[in-house]
Write a protein that holds these residues in place. Structure first.
Motif, PDB file in Angstrom:
ATOM      1  N   SER A  41       0.850  -1.182   0.000  1.00  0.00           N
ATOM      2  CA  SER A  41       0.000   0.000   0.000  1.00  0.00           C
ATOM      3  C   SER A  41       0.888   1.235   0.000  1.00  0.00           C
ATOM      4  O   SER A  41       1.850   1.316   0.766  1.00  0.00           O
ATOM      5  CB  SER A  41      -0.899   0.024   1.241  1.00  0.00           C
ATOM      6  N   ALA A  42       0.530   2.187  -0.856  1.00  0.00           N
ATOM      7  CA  ALA A  42       1.238   3.468  -0.879  1.00  0.00           C
ATOM      8  C   ALA A  42       0.712   4.402   0.208  1.00  0.00           C
ATOM      9  O   ALA A  42       1.334   5.416   0.518  1.00  0.00           O
ATOM     10  CB  ALA A  42       1.079   4.122  -2.248  1.00  0.00           C
ATOM     11  N   LEU A  43      -0.445   4.059   0.785  1.00  0.00           N
ATOM     12  CA  LEU A  43      -1.105   4.953   1.750  1.00  0.00           C
ATOM     13  C   LEU A  43      -0.977   4.512   3.205  1.00  0.00           C
ATOM     14  O   LEU A  43      -0.897   5.358   4.101  1.00  0.00           O
ATOM     15  CB  LEU A  43      -2.593   5.072   1.401  1.00  0.00           C
ATOM     16  N   TYR A  44      -0.997   3.211   3.454  1.00  0.00           N
ATOM     17  CA  TYR A  44      -1.085   2.720   4.838  1.00  0.00           C
ATOM     18  C   TYR A  44      -0.042   1.645   5.106  1.00  0.00           C
ATOM     19  O   TYR A  44       0.249   0.816   4.240  1.00  0.00           O
ATOM     20  CB  TYR A  44      -2.474   2.147   5.109  1.00  0.00           C
ATOM     21  N   ASP A  45       0.484   1.654   6.324  1.00  0.00           N
ATOM     22  CA  ASP A  45       1.407   0.592   6.694  1.00  0.00           C
ATOM     23  C   ASP A  45       0.614  -0.634   7.154  1.00  0.00           C
ATOM     24  O   ASP A  45      -0.599  -0.576   7.350  1.00  0.00           O
ATOM     25  CB  ASP A  45       2.403   1.063   7.755  1.00  0.00           C
ATOM     26  N   GLU A  46       1.303  -1.738   7.286  1.00  0.00           N
ATOM     27  CA  GLU A  46       0.664  -3.006   7.637  1.00  0.00           C
ATOM     28  C   GLU A  46      -0.081  -2.912   8.964  1.00  0.00           C
ATOM     29  O   GLU A  46      -1.184  -3.457   9.107  1.00  0.00           O
ATOM     30  CB  GLU A  46       1.715  -4.114   7.694  1.00  0.00           C
ATOM     31  N   ASN A  47       0.474  -2.221   9.925  1.00  0.00           N
ATOM     32  CA  ASN A  47      -0.163  -2.077  11.233  1.00  0.00           C
ATOM     33  C   ASN A  47      -1.505  -1.353  11.113  1.00  0.00           C
ATOM     34  O   ASN A  47      -2.506  -1.764  11.698  1.00  0.00           O
ATOM     35  CB  ASN A  47       0.762  -1.331  12.200  1.00  0.00           C
ATOM     36  N   ALA A  52      -7.569  -1.685  10.918  1.00  0.00           N
ATOM     37  CA  ALA A  52      -8.865  -1.613  10.224  1.00  0.00           C
ATOM     38  C   ALA A  52      -9.516  -2.996  10.193  1.00  0.00           C
ATOM     39  O   ALA A  52     -10.721  -3.126  10.427  1.00  0.00           O
ATOM     40  CB  ALA A  52      -8.675  -1.070   8.805  1.00  0.00           C
ATOM     41  N   PHE A  53      -8.732  -4.031   9.925  1.00  0.00           N
ATOM     42  CA  PHE A  53      -9.246  -5.406   9.927  1.00  0.00           C
ATOM     43  C   PHE A  53      -9.830  -5.765  11.296  1.00  0.00           C
ATOM     44  O   PHE A  53     -10.885  -6.400  11.382  1.00  0.00           O
ATOM     45  CB  PHE A  53      -8.142  -6.401   9.568  1.00  0.00           C
ATOM     46  N   ASP A  54      -9.152  -5.354  12.371  1.00  0.00           N
ATOM     47  CA  ASP A  54      -9.646  -5.643  13.731  1.00  0.00           C
ATOM     48  C   ASP A  54     -11.034  -5.042  13.948  1.00  0.00           C
ATOM     49  O   ASP A  54     -11.916  -5.689  14.520  1.00  0.00           O
ATOM     50  CB  ASP A  54      -8.691  -5.071  14.789  1.00  0.00           C
ATOM     51  N   VAL A  55     -11.216  -3.810  13.494  1.00  0.00           N
ATOM     52  CA  VAL A  55     -12.503  -3.121  13.653  1.00  0.00           C
ATOM     53  C   VAL A  55     -13.592  -3.858  12.866  1.00  0.00           C
ATOM     54  O   VAL A  55     -14.713  -4.053  13.357  1.00  0.00           O
ATOM     55  CB  VAL A  55     -12.391  -1.647  13.216  1.00  0.00           C
ATOM     56  N   ILE A  56     -13.270  -4.285  11.658  1.00  0.00           N
ATOM     57  CA  ILE A  56     -14.235  -5.019  10.832  1.00  0.00           C
ATOM     58  C   ILE A  56     -14.600  -6.336  11.481  1.00  0.00           C
ATOM     59  O   ILE A  56     -15.786  -6.697  11.556  1.00  0.00           O
ATOM     60  CB  ILE A  56     -13.663  -5.242   9.413  1.00  0.00           C
ATOM     61  N   GLU A  57     -13.609  -7.076  11.965  1.00  0.00           N
ATOM     62  CA  GLU A  57     -13.892  -8.365  12.607  1.00  0.00           C
ATOM     63  C   GLU A  57     -14.796  -8.196  13.825  1.00  0.00           C
ATOM     64  O   GLU A  57     -15.710  -8.993  14.044  1.00  0.00           O
ATOM     65  CB  GLU A  57     -12.592  -9.069  12.993  1.00  0.00           C
ATOM     66  N   LYS A  58     -14.556  -7.168  14.598  1.00  0.00           N
ATOM     67  CA  LYS A  58     -15.389  -6.912  15.778  1.00  0.00           C
ATOM     68  C   LYS A  58     -16.840  -6.652  15.358  1.00  0.00           C
ATOM     69  O   LYS A  58     -17.779  -7.194  15.942  1.00  0.00           O
ATOM     70  CB  LYS A  58     -14.828  -5.728  16.563  1.00  0.00           C
ATOM     71  N   LYS A  59     -17.035  -5.825  14.338  1.00  0.00           N
ATOM     72  CA  LYS A  59     -18.379  -5.516  13.837  1.00  0.00           C
ATOM     73  C   LYS A  59     -19.033  -6.770  13.267  1.00  0.00           C
ATOM     74  O   LYS A  59     -20.210  -7.036  13.513  1.00  0.00           O
ATOM     75  CB  LYS A  59     -18.283  -4.420  12.763  1.00  0.00           C
ATOM     76  N   PHE A  60     -18.283  -7.541  12.496  1.00  0.00           N
ATOM     77  CA  PHE A  60     -18.826  -8.753  11.885  1.00  0.00           C
ATOM     78  C   PHE A  60     -19.271  -9.732  12.971  1.00  0.00           C
ATOM     79  O   PHE A  60     -20.369 -10.293  12.897  1.00  0.00           O
ATOM     80  CB  PHE A  60     -17.763  -9.400  10.978  1.00  0.00           C
ATOM     81  N   ALA A  61     -18.434  -9.948  13.963  1.00  0.00           N
ATOM     82  CA  ALA A  61     -18.764 -10.881  15.046  1.00  0.00           C
ATOM     83  C   ALA A  61     -20.030 -10.446  15.777  1.00  0.00           C
ATOM     84  O   ALA A  61     -20.852 -11.274  16.166  1.00  0.00           O
ATOM     85  CB  ALA A  61     -17.602 -10.989  16.025  1.00  0.00           C
ATOM     86  N   LYS A  62     -20.207  -9.163  15.929  1.00  0.00           N
ATOM     87  CA  LYS A  62     -21.347  -8.632  16.673  1.00  0.00           C
ATOM     88  C   LYS A  62     -22.641  -8.663  15.867  1.00  0.00           C
ATOM     89  O   LYS A  62     -23.700  -9.018  16.391  1.00  0.00           O
ATOM     90  CB  LYS A  62     -21.044  -7.200  17.106  1.00  0.00           C
ATOM     91  N   ASP A  63     -22.573  -8.303  14.570  1.00  0.00           N
ATOM     92  CA  ASP A  63     -23.797  -8.025  13.815  1.00  0.00           C
ATOM     93  C   ASP A  63     -24.099  -8.950  12.637  1.00  0.00           C
ATOM     94  O   ASP A  63     -25.147  -8.811  12.019  1.00  0.00           O
ATOM     95  CB  ASP A  63     -23.755  -6.585  13.290  1.00  0.00           C
ATOM     96  N   PHE A  64     -23.204  -9.867  12.304  1.00  0.00           N
ATOM     97  CA  PHE A  64     -23.436 -10.739  11.153  1.00  0.00           C
ATOM     98  C   PHE A  64     -23.745 -12.163  11.613  1.00  0.00           C
ATOM     99  O   PHE A  64     -23.044 -13.121  11.266  1.00  0.00           O
ATOM    100  CB  PHE A  64     -22.238 -10.691  10.198  1.00  0.00           C
TER     101      PHE A  64
END
Length: 144
Positions: A41-47, A52-64
């Motif tokens: 990525s030219a915009l974001y580092d791996e961390n 962002a992935f952590d936030v998505i996983e939390k939302k997915f676990a809660k609402d999907f």
């Protein structure tokens, strides 16, 4: 006799407590085996991408409910695909935007009933922005 009654009452309470915990947590979105694809990525580092992935996983676990998240992807192809949208959002809102793609499967009920039963959704988009303090990501939109 009193001792047996107290033991029986305690056993019933434990069983009810365990059943309540299972009922409240058992039908959440499954994130146990997510393949995280983090490419160049030219915009974001791996961390930052993994945050962002952590936030998505939390939302997915809660609402999907009834769905299984199989992949999260952010790489050069994704970045290039959404480059104009990312740039436009930054200019209009003065906030960083990241668009993550995901793949997930639904169960025989179609998750919570909002998806097709026994289906796979690919290229499901998650739009996240940096919070005002720029310390974490917030989901602002998801879907196709």
């Amino acid at each position: 006799m009193k001792k047996k009654r107290i033991i029986a009452i305690c056993a019933v309470c434990v069983i009810l407590g365990v059943a309540a915990v299972l009922a409240l947590t058992g039908n959440r979105g499954n994130i146990s085996n997510v393949n995280r694809v983090v490419g160049y990525s030219a915009l974001y580092d791996e961390n930052s991408i993994n945050e962002a992935f952590d936030v998505i996983e939390k939302k997915f676990a809660k609402d999907f409910e009834g769905c299984t998240l199989t992949e999260l992807r952010y790489d050069e192809d994704v970045e290039n695909k959404f480059a104009e949208e990312i740039e436009k959002y930054h200019k209009e809102n003065n906030q960083e935007l990241i668009v993550v793609l995901s793949t997930f499967d639904t169960d025989e009920k179609g998750g919570d009933g909002g998806f097709n039963p026994n289906d796979t959704y690919t290229n499901w988009q998650w739009h996240l922005v940096k919070t005002a303090d720029k310390k974490s990501w917030d989901i602002i939109n998801w879907g196709y």
